[in-house]
Enzyme design. Structure first.
Site, PDB file in Angstrom:
ATOM      1  N   TYR A  35       0.775  -1.241   0.000  1.00 16.25           N
ATOM      2  CA  TYR A  35       0.000   0.000   0.000  1.00 16.25           C
ATOM      3  C   TYR A  35       0.814   1.303   0.000  1.00 16.25           C
ATOM      4  CZ  TYR A  35      -4.228  -2.826   0.929  1.00 16.25           C
ATOM      5  OH  TYR A  35      -5.253  -3.730   0.861  1.00 16.25           O
ATOM      6  N   GLU A  83      -2.371  13.861  -7.121  1.00 14.32           N
ATOM      7  CA  GLU A  83      -1.758  15.198  -7.106  1.00 14.32           C
ATOM      8  C   GLU A  83      -0.247  15.116  -7.294  1.00 14.32           C
ATOM      9  OE1 GLU A  83      -3.935  13.895  -5.053  1.00 14.32           O
ATOM     10  OE2 GLU A  83      -5.175  15.389  -4.066  1.00 14.32           O
TER      11      GLU A  83
HETATM   12  N1  THU Z   1      -5.689   9.827  -2.878  1.00 14.33           N
HETATM   13  C1  THU Z   1      -5.283  10.727  -3.808  1.00 14.33           C
HETATM   14  O1  THU Z   1      -4.974  10.367  -4.950  1.00 14.33           O
HETATM   15  N2  THU Z   1      -5.189  12.021  -3.446  1.00 14.33           N
HETATM   16  C2  THU Z   1      -5.475  12.501  -2.202  1.00 14.33           C
HETATM   17  O2  THU Z   1      -5.211  13.655  -1.913  1.00 14.33           O
HETATM   18  C3  THU Z   1      -6.129  11.626  -1.223  1.00 14.33           C
HETATM   19  C4  THU Z   1      -6.046  10.169  -1.513  1.00 14.33           C
HETATM   20  C5  THU Z   1      -5.741   8.417  -3.252  1.00 14.33           C
HETATM   21  C6  THU Z   1      -4.688   7.582  -2.588  1.00 14.33           C
HETATM   22  C7  THU Z   1      -5.316   6.221  -2.607  1.00 14.33           C
HETATM   23  O3  THU Z   1      -5.017   5.597  -3.839  1.00 14.33           O
HETATM   24  C8  THU Z   1      -6.805   6.496  -2.541  1.00 14.33           C
HETATM   25  O4  THU Z   1      -6.978   7.865  -2.879  1.00 14.33           O
HETATM   26  C9  THU Z   1      -7.426   6.241  -1.182  1.00 14.33           C
HETATM   27  O5  THU Z   1      -6.741   6.934  -0.196  1.00 14.33           O
END
Ligand code: THU
Length: 160
Positions: free
Chosen positions: A68, A75
């Protein structure tokens, strides 16, 4: 002892339709990027679209991993690519959208803490603010005029 109050200045748009046309198009690019996310574990897809001052648009989506922590948010996928491909360009705007396979995301989804820190680095580097627009799959869109409104008390290179 003194009290120190921090405020954030955010604009809330009722929906994507209320956005200026150029931002609406950038958010559309974030939607397209979001649908290319690799998120088999969380089932939560995020898309990011960056407008650079050279007119280029860079997009990214979250890329997960069976281990994980090895995955990366949308972003940072986008902003690191922008920095790698156009190191001299300034980031003008960043649009973000999140969608879940489990429920309809209606609450504007802000960038996580690590992504805020990464965005802050580029704002400091380019010495101009980055407009950040974020939303779920539908519903309201929040606009911050600078990462300072999302990440007060930024830790930056001036502390090193
Ligand atoms: N995630 C993002 O891509 N950007 C964020 O700012 C928050 C979380 C993604 C990471 C992970 O793949 C999924 O969302 C769940 O946390």
């Amino acid at each position: 002892m003194e009290k120190f109050t921090i405020t954030a200045d955010l604009d809330i748009y009722k929906s994507i339709d209320e956005l200026p046309e150029d931002v609406k198009a950038l958010m559309g690019d974030a939607f397209t990027a979001r649908d290319k996310a690799y998120s088999p574990y969380s089932k939560f897809s995020v898309g990011a679209a960056i407008l650079l001052d050279n007119g280029e648009i860079i997009t990214g989506s979250n890329q997960e991993n069976a281990s994980y922590p090895a995955g990366l948010c949308a972003e940072r996928t986008a902003i690191f690519y922008a920095g790698a491909k156009f190191p001299e360009a300034k980031i003008i705007k960043l649009a973000l959208s999140a969608k879940s396979d489990k429920h309809t995301v209606k609450i504007p989804t802000p960038p996580c803490g690590s992504c805020r820190q990464a965005i802050a680095e580029y704002e400091m580097k380019q010495e101009t603010p980055i407009e950040i627009y974020f939303m779920g799959e539908t519903g309201k869109v929040v606009k911050a005029n600078s990462i300072s409104d999302l990440l007060p008390l930024i830790f930056d290179s001036s502390f090193l």
